[in-house]
Design an enzyme around this catalytic site. Structure first.
Site, PDB file in Angstrom:
ATOM      1  N   GLU A 160      23.745 -15.069  25.509  1.00 28.70           N
ATOM      2  CA  GLU A 160      22.579 -14.399  25.944  1.00 28.70           C
ATOM      3  C   GLU A 160      22.639 -12.990  25.767  1.00 28.70           C
ATOM      4  OE1 GLU A 160      21.226 -14.106  30.054  1.00 28.70           O
ATOM      5  OE2 GLU A 160      19.310 -13.807  29.347  1.00 28.70           O
ATOM      6  N   THR A 191      15.202 -18.825  31.643  1.00 29.69           N
ATOM      7  CA  THR A 191      16.185 -18.237  32.800  1.00 29.69           C
ATOM      8  C   THR A 191      15.735 -18.543  34.429  1.00 29.69           C
ATOM      9  OG1 THR A 191      17.114 -16.873  31.282  1.00 29.69           O
ATOM     10  CG2 THR A 191      17.521 -16.605  33.585  1.00 29.69           C
ATOM     11  N   CYS A 247      24.302 -14.935  35.598  1.00 31.48           N
ATOM     12  CA  CYS A 247      22.909 -14.383  35.475  1.00 31.48           C
ATOM     13  C   CYS A 247      22.265 -14.943  37.041  1.00 31.48           C
ATOM     14  CB  CYS A 247      22.222 -15.217  34.355  1.00 31.48           C
ATOM     15  SG  CYS A 247      20.438 -15.088  34.403  1.00 31.48           S
ATOM     16  N   CYS A 249      15.118 -11.020  37.483  1.00 34.43           N
ATOM     17  CA  CYS A 249      14.813 -10.057  36.543  1.00 34.43           C
ATOM     18  C   CYS A 249      13.721 -10.172  35.650  1.00 34.43           C
ATOM     19  CB  CYS A 249      15.973  -9.237  35.960  1.00 34.43           C
ATOM     20  SG  CYS A 249      17.562  -9.413  36.284  1.00 34.43           S
ATOM     21  N   HIS A 255      13.386  -5.491  30.051  1.00 34.35           N
ATOM     22  CA  HIS A 255      14.473  -6.611  29.945  1.00 34.35           C
ATOM     23  C   HIS A 255      15.788  -6.081  29.419  1.00 34.35           C
ATOM     24  CE1 HIS A 255      15.646 -10.166  31.705  1.00 34.35           C
ATOM     25  NE2 HIS A 255      15.922 -10.726  30.358  1.00 34.35           N
ATOM     26  N   TYR A 301      19.720  -5.639  31.229  1.00 28.95           N
ATOM     27  CA  TYR A 301      20.955  -5.976  30.942  1.00 28.95           C
ATOM     28  C   TYR A 301      22.138  -5.179  31.519  1.00 28.95           C
ATOM     29  CZ  TYR A 301      19.151  -9.934  28.498  1.00 28.95           C
ATOM     30  OH  TYR A 301      18.920 -11.290  28.149  1.00 28.95           O
ATOM     31  N   CYS A 354      23.052  -5.962  34.201  1.00 31.38           N
ATOM     32  CA  CYS A 354      23.528  -7.303  34.762  1.00 31.38           C
ATOM     33  C   CYS A 354      24.949  -7.417  34.247  1.00 31.38           C
ATOM     34  CB  CYS A 354      22.836  -8.476  34.701  1.00 31.38           C
ATOM     35  SG  CYS A 354      22.550  -9.194  33.115  1.00 31.38           S
ATOM     36  N   GLU A 368      18.847 -22.255  32.337  1.00 31.18           N
ATOM     37  CA  GLU A 368      17.684 -22.121  31.463  1.00 31.18           C
ATOM     38  C   GLU A 368      17.243 -23.391  31.224  1.00 31.18           C
ATOM     39  OE1 GLU A 368      21.078 -21.500  30.371  1.00 31.18           O
ATOM     40  OE2 GLU A 368      20.764 -19.545  31.329  1.00 31.18           O
TER      41      GLU A 368
HETATM   42 FE1  SF4 Z   1      19.887 -12.974  34.058  1.00 34.10          FE
HETATM   43 FE2  SF4 Z   1      20.843 -10.579  33.342  1.00 34.10          FE
HETATM   44 FE3  SF4 Z   1      18.459 -11.527  32.557  1.00 34.10          FE
HETATM   45 FE4  SF4 Z   1      18.475 -10.691  34.924  1.00 34.10          FE
HETATM   46  S1  SF4 Z   1      18.864  -9.416  33.008  1.00 34.10           S
HETATM   47  S2  SF4 Z   1      17.727 -12.575  34.115  1.00 34.10           S
HETATM   48  S3  SF4 Z   1      20.654 -11.280  35.341  1.00 34.10           S
HETATM   49  S4  SF4 Z   1      20.474 -12.260  32.101  1.00 34.10           S
HETATM   50 FE    FE Z   2      17.584 -12.504  29.542  1.00 34.28          FE
END
Ligand code: SF4
Ligand code: FE
Length: 485
Positions: free
Chosen positions: A446, A191, A100, A104, A292, A296, A298, A257
């Site tokens: 997460e 985060t 992570c 974001c 958000h 993801y 990500c 976190e």
């Molecule tokens: Fe982390 Fe993914 Fe959330 Fe961005 S979207 S803060 S990389 S978990």
């Molecule tokens: Fe998150």
């Protein structure tokens, strides 16, 4: 200076005076702390890549406020193209860090607030949007990382904020003054909190009138007086304190976190973006959550790393040619690309809000996140299947290097003759990191609970599908003519 380099970002963090606690002690040097530092490195990459011409198109954008080139993480989406680039940026960074990269949440918070502050003003004639855009310009000019903080500790889940035995279970106003407000409460699971310059607070649930003291949104410098950070533990975190980096799995990057406590903290009026407009708390939650849930993508990036690791492990174990192994890797890729599809789809199908900001298609964003609550677990299961049990039973790096037993570790854990035992152990440690270790926090749990637990998406899916239309057509095709009640 609209864009910082990675080094400038790191230097800027050193100037903050954060009150951080870990293992019961104050952390004096946050940036160089060995447990925290890998997470800083991941955020730092969001700055370095923005300087790289190869990634300019994804990592940067043109500010709709100043016309300047800015980091996309501080940008307000001006088109569906912007939204799709956001998805691709997330996948890119996940695929390069394997963790992570934390930035974001701030991007999603400013985009949600750009919409909702405008909507509140339309209804109540307030000036939140102007105030917010002034703040946003400050964020863009300084290229800040912001912690978009939504999740309250929530106390007794069956009770609304105003009925909680402890009023601090949700962030709330404790005093209203001429120059601002005083707030108390906390935000959990934050985060990247201690890698941020700013913290942006939003409510975490819809509210009723009696909850209006809890319906607040504001921003503060991360080191404002009265804010304390208590770092969360991650499985295998103290491996980062050991000599050698092999047992960490990911030797460069990580996430973090923390619990962020606000103990009677003063917020000046020019940083307050919602004050008791309880009717809009739910909308802010839904917009932030939808953005958000798109973010993801990500996880598809982290999935790329895990799939690459699994393929490598298969080769190192000498089983890469087995048809069932090949098929498992196909399945992993299929699931991973399906995750990506959801994020691209909700971006491409996004639309313009009255404020001018582009919002993702919220139904598809929820479908995207619902997949994220499941597929990484299956991808992880398949990666562990391919890796083999050695992933969780092999000795440490220190044993591999030991003058006494190193030779046995080397000899008995040798598989493919063309690959060193050390490299085989390294790739298995990376799979362990992603599926059981520090990175599993982001990649698995997460994925389950971040941006809302699975049930939250199911409620949104139920609310957003047009069931009446589906039934109408089904009945028509079946030749059903119902009497009107
Ligand atoms: Fe982390 Fe993914 Fe959330 Fe961005 S979207 S803060 S990389 S978990
Ligand atoms: Fe998150």
């Amino acid at each position: 200076m609209p864009m910082m380099t990675g080094q400038q970002y790191e230097d800027s963090l050193r100037k903050l005076n954060l009150k951080v606690y870990m293992f019961g002690e104050r952390v004096e040097n946050v940036v160089d702390n060995p447990i925290i530092r890998p997470s800083m490195e991941a955020v730092k990459l969001t700055y370095d890549l923005a300087q790289d011409p190869q990634y300019e198109d994804l990592m940067t954008a043109t500010s709709h406020l100043s016309g300047e080139k800015i980091n996309r993480f501080t940008h307000i989406h001006q088109s569906t193209d912007d939204l799709v680039k956001k998805t691709k940026m997330g996948r890119l960074l996940g695929s390069l860090t394997g963790c992570c990269f934390q930035r974001c949440v701030g991007m999603d918070a400013v985009n949600a607030l750009s919409i909702v502050t405008y909507d509140i003003d339309q209804k109540f004639g307030t000036e939140y949007n102007k105030r917010f855009l002034t703040y946003l310009q400050y964020v863009q000019e300084n290229d800040f990382t912001c912690d978009g903080a939504m999740t309250d500790p929530k106390g007794d889940r069956s009770l609304p904020p105003s009925k909680q035995p402890d009023p601090d279970a949700f962030m709330h106003v404790v005093e209203e003054r001429d120059d601002g407000i005083v707030v108390s409460g906390a935000k959990a699971h934050q985060t990247g909190a201690v890698n941020s310059h700013e913290i942006i607070i939003m409510p975490t649930i819809s509210m009723r009138e009696e909850d209006k003291d809890w319906a607040i949104s504001f921003a503060l410098p991360a080191d404002a007086e009265g804010i304390t950070y208590i770092m969360g533990r991650q499985s295998c975190d103290t491996r980062k304190l050991e000599e050698g980096t092999m047992d960490r799995g990911n030797g460069i990057y990580g996430g973090h976190e923390s619990l962020v406590v606000f103990d009677n903290v003063f917020v000046p009026w020019d940083r307050v973006f919602m004050f008791k407009e309880w009717e809009f708390a739910g909308r802010l939650v839904e917009h932030f959550a939808s953005y958000h849930r798109q973010s993801y993508a990500c996880k598809a990036g982290v999935g790329d790393v895990l799939i690459g690791a699994a393929q490598t492990a298969a080769q190192y174990n000498g089983v890469a040619k087995a048809s069932h192994v090949k098929d498992k890797l196909i399945e992993m890729n299929h699931l991973n690309e399906t995750l990506f599809c959801g994020s691209v789809a909700c971006a491409a199908q996004g639309g313009k809000e009255p404020s001018g900001t582009y919002l993702v298609d919220t139904l598809l964003a929820n479908v995207c996140k619902q997949n994220v609550t499941r597929f990484p677990y299956e991808i992880a299961r398949l990666a562990q299947d391919i890796a083999g049990g050695l992933m969780v039973t092999m000795p440490s790096e220190a044993d591999l290097r030991s003058p006494e037993v190193g030779k046995w570790v080397n000899k008995y854990f040798k598989a493919n003759p063309e690959v060193s035992t050390e490299n085989r152990m390294r790739i298995l440690r990376l799979i362990e990191n992603l599926t059981l270790g520090t990175a599993a926090v982001g990649y698995l749990t997460e994925s389950m609970h971040g941006a809302g637990s699975p049930q939250a998406q199911r409620i949104m899916i139920a609310r957003q599908v047009n069931m009446a239309q589906k039934q109408k057509v089904a009945k028509k095709l079946a030749g059903i003519e119902e009497e009107q009640a």
